[in-house]
Design an enzyme around this catalytic site. Structure first.
Site, short mmCIF file in Angstrom:
data_model
loop_
_atom_site.label_atom_id
_atom_site.label_comp_id
_atom_site.label_asym_id
_atom_site.label_seq_id
_atom_site.Cartn_x
_atom_site.Cartn_y
_atom_site.Cartn_z
N ARG A 66 0.80 -1.23 0.00
CA ARG A 66 0.00 0.00 0.00
C ARG A 66 0.84 1.28 0.00
O ARG A 66 0.32 2.37 -0.18
CB ARG A 66 -0.97 -0.01 1.19
CG ARG A 66 -2.22 -0.81 0.89
CD ARG A 66 -3.17 -0.82 2.05
NE ARG A 66 -2.71 -1.70 3.12
CZ ARG A 66 -3.19 -1.67 4.36
NH1 ARG A 66 -4.11 -0.81 4.70
NH2 ARG A 66 -2.72 -2.52 5.26
N GLU B 133 -8.60 -11.31 15.74
CA GLU B 133 -8.37 -10.43 14.59
C GLU B 133 -9.71 -9.93 14.07
O GLU B 133 -10.72 -10.66 14.12
CB GLU B 133 -7.62 -11.19 13.48
CG GLU B 133 -6.17 -11.46 13.82
CD GLU B 133 -5.42 -10.18 14.18
OE1 GLU B 133 -5.23 -9.33 13.29
OE2 GLU B 133 -5.04 -10.02 15.35
N ASN C 143 -5.19 -4.26 19.86
CA ASN C 143 -3.81 -4.75 19.91
C ASN C 143 -2.90 -3.87 19.07
O ASN C 143 -3.15 -3.66 17.89
CB ASN C 143 -3.80 -6.20 19.36
CG ASN C 143 -2.39 -6.76 19.24
OD1 ASN C 143 -1.50 -6.37 20.00
ND2 ASN C 143 -2.20 -7.68 18.30
N TYR D 86 28.32 32.35 -0.44
CA TYR D 86 28.53 30.91 -0.33
C TYR D 86 29.91 30.64 0.25
O TYR D 86 30.93 31.06 -0.33
CB TYR D 86 28.43 30.22 -1.71
CG TYR D 86 28.87 28.78 -1.62
CD1 TYR D 86 28.19 27.87 -0.82
CD2 TYR D 86 30.02 28.33 -2.28
CE1 TYR D 86 28.61 26.56 -0.69
CE2 TYR D 86 30.44 27.01 -2.16
CZ TYR D 86 29.73 26.13 -1.36
OH TYR D 86 30.16 24.84 -1.21
#
Ligand code: UD1
Ligand code: CA
Length: 447
Positions: A17, A156, A171, A350
């Protein structure tokens, strides 16, 4: 009694995913990979031995785990979280203390929660599970707790009855047990469930069947947020940033607009520093007390010493060290550069691979030409030196203490202490040139 502690970190999932070419657990939160977060939490909870479980094609995760000083184990087929833990058995090499199982996609778990779980095991429980009360329990496993508060089993979501789905206590996935118990229980876990997987969560029911106790340690939802998608990753980042901002405020740092300041996992900021809106701290940054960081400044792997001032719009790249009371102004970039105490580079500059002495002044538009396309070369500027505006310092080059360079100079040779170096074309004025030129274009005007 305190026992030796080990951790098994599960990282063999596919993470589809995320839609990423990179393994899910190597994506970063607060500038460090989720895997490294899990490893750090385990170590902070007193864990000495860590086994990271990866998939057969998980070479990237394996290399990252080894670089973090962990042992690794392969889960040849993704048969479930219980099976994944069993894959770590050999790598644990006969370890007999307490083991905590972590998911590498749950980066913000706190060492305290892990310590609490270990304490339950040391207190005689066979299994300790980290639970939480999510705003949306959705697909999390549900904790079925008995009247006396003891954990009976975990179901589950995909196997739960409608009544069990009503349970809001869930859980987190984190679980601790003695090593011998854990593997003995896992040996009895079956895959007779909807997903046909060997669930780690089933060790609770197995322990109960054997007359052993299981307990729950609760954590905040932000701590156990599991990352499965980019949306979750952004949520974890948000949770981390909120935590880091709160900690900075608590430590005596002024954040004018906390929600616009971004921290890394290891950012250190001293008391009475002031951080204006829209500042980004990459990894490896220390800002000492009393420093002021103005808006839109971006800092990575650098030290900002006491009472220094940065920005607005300053950029510190790796290896920079801004001395006490020194100033780095707008549109100034430093890379691997040390500014001495009270030195100033106020505008449009710089400085790369440079050492700048105390109280030196770097004029607007100064550039160190530190790179010839092959090698990087150093620039050294002495104490109290004054670099004129628009000076190019062609490295390697040294400008002595208290020396000056004329504005617009291209400095290619070392400048002695107390000297003035001017390296530019001499100006010549041609009297009346403009009158003659304009006369060649009668009736026209350029303005
Ligand atoms: C798991 C828990 C669930 C809990 C939730 C919290 C189980 C059976 N379920 O569900 O109770 O509420 O986490 O987020 O444990 N992994 C492997 N090998 C495998 C399968 C998974 O290494 O064969 C790893 C994954 O990389 C991941 C972790 O284990 O890091 C969790 O796996 P995942 O499939 O995401 O479990 P959930 O279904 O979310
Ligand atoms: Ca998950």
């Amino acid at each position: 009694m305190p026992q030796a502690r080990a951790a098994v970190i599960l990282a063999a999932g596919k993470g589809v995913r995320m839609r990423s070419a990179r393994s899910k657990v190597l994506h970063e939160v607060g500038g460090r990979s989720m895997l490294a977060w899990s490893v750090a939490a385990a170590r902070a909870a007193g864990v000495e031995r860590i086994v990271v479980v990866h998939a057969r094609d998980g070479a990237e995760v394996e290399a990252a785990a080894k670089a973090l000083g962990c042992a690794t184990a392969v889960q040849t087929e993704q048969l479930g979280t219980g099976n994944a833990v069993q894959s770590a058995r050999e790598a644990l090499g006969g370890f007999t203390g307490a083991v905590v199982v972590l998911f590498a996609d749950t980066p913000l778990i706190s060492p305290k929660t892990l310590t609490d779980a270990f304490a339950r095991i040391e207190g005689g429980a066979a299994v300790a599970v980290v639970g939480f009360h999510p705003a949306a329990p959705g697909s999390y496993g549900r904790l079925i707790v008995g009247a006396n508060g003891e954990l009976l089993r975990i179901v589950e979501a995909s196997d739960a009855t409608p009544q069990e789905l009503e349970v809001g206590h869930c859980n987190s996935g984190v679980l601790a047990a003695g090593a011998a118990d854990l593997f003995a229980f896992l040996a009895e876990v079956k895959n007779d469930n909807r997903k046909k997987e060997y669930y780690l969560t089933d060790v609770v029911a197995v322990a109960r069947r054997k007359g052993r106790r299981a307990g729950v340690v609760d954590a905040d939802e932000a701590e156990v947020l599991g990352v499965n998608s980019r949306v979750d990753l952004a949520a974890a980042e948000k949770a981390f940033q909120e935590r880091a901002r709160a900690a900075a405020l608590e430590a005596g740092v002024t954040l004018v607009a906390p929600e616009t300041v971004f921290f890394s996992y290891d950012t250190v900021i001293g008391p009475d520093a002031v951080i204006e809106p829209n500042v980004v701290f990459g990894p490896g940054v220390t800002v000492e007390g009393g420093a002021v960081v103005h808006s839109f400044t971006h800092i990575t792997e650098s030290v900002v010493r006491a009472k220094a001032e940065l920005g607005p719009f300053a950029r510190l790249r790796p290896g920079s060290d801004v001395g006490p009371g020194a100033k780095v102004g707008n549109f100034v970039e430093l890379k691997k550069t040390k500014l001495g105490a009270g030195a100033k580079a106020s505008h449009l500059t710089y400085l790369g691979d440079a050492i700048v002495g105390a109280k030196a002044n770097i004029g607007a538009g100064t550039i160190t030409c530190n790179y010839d396309g092959y090698t990087k070369s150093p620039t050294v500027i002495g104490e109290g030196a004054f670099i004129g505006s628009d000076t190019s310092l062609v490295a390697p080059v040294t400008v002595g203490a208290r020396a000056y360079t004329g504005a617009g100079s291209v400095i290619t040779e070392n400048v002695p202490d107390d000297a003035l170096a001017v390296a530019r074309g001499r100006q010549s004025n041609v009297e009346g040139w403009s009158i003659r030129f304009r006369a060649k274009h009668p009736g026209k005007s350029h303005d």
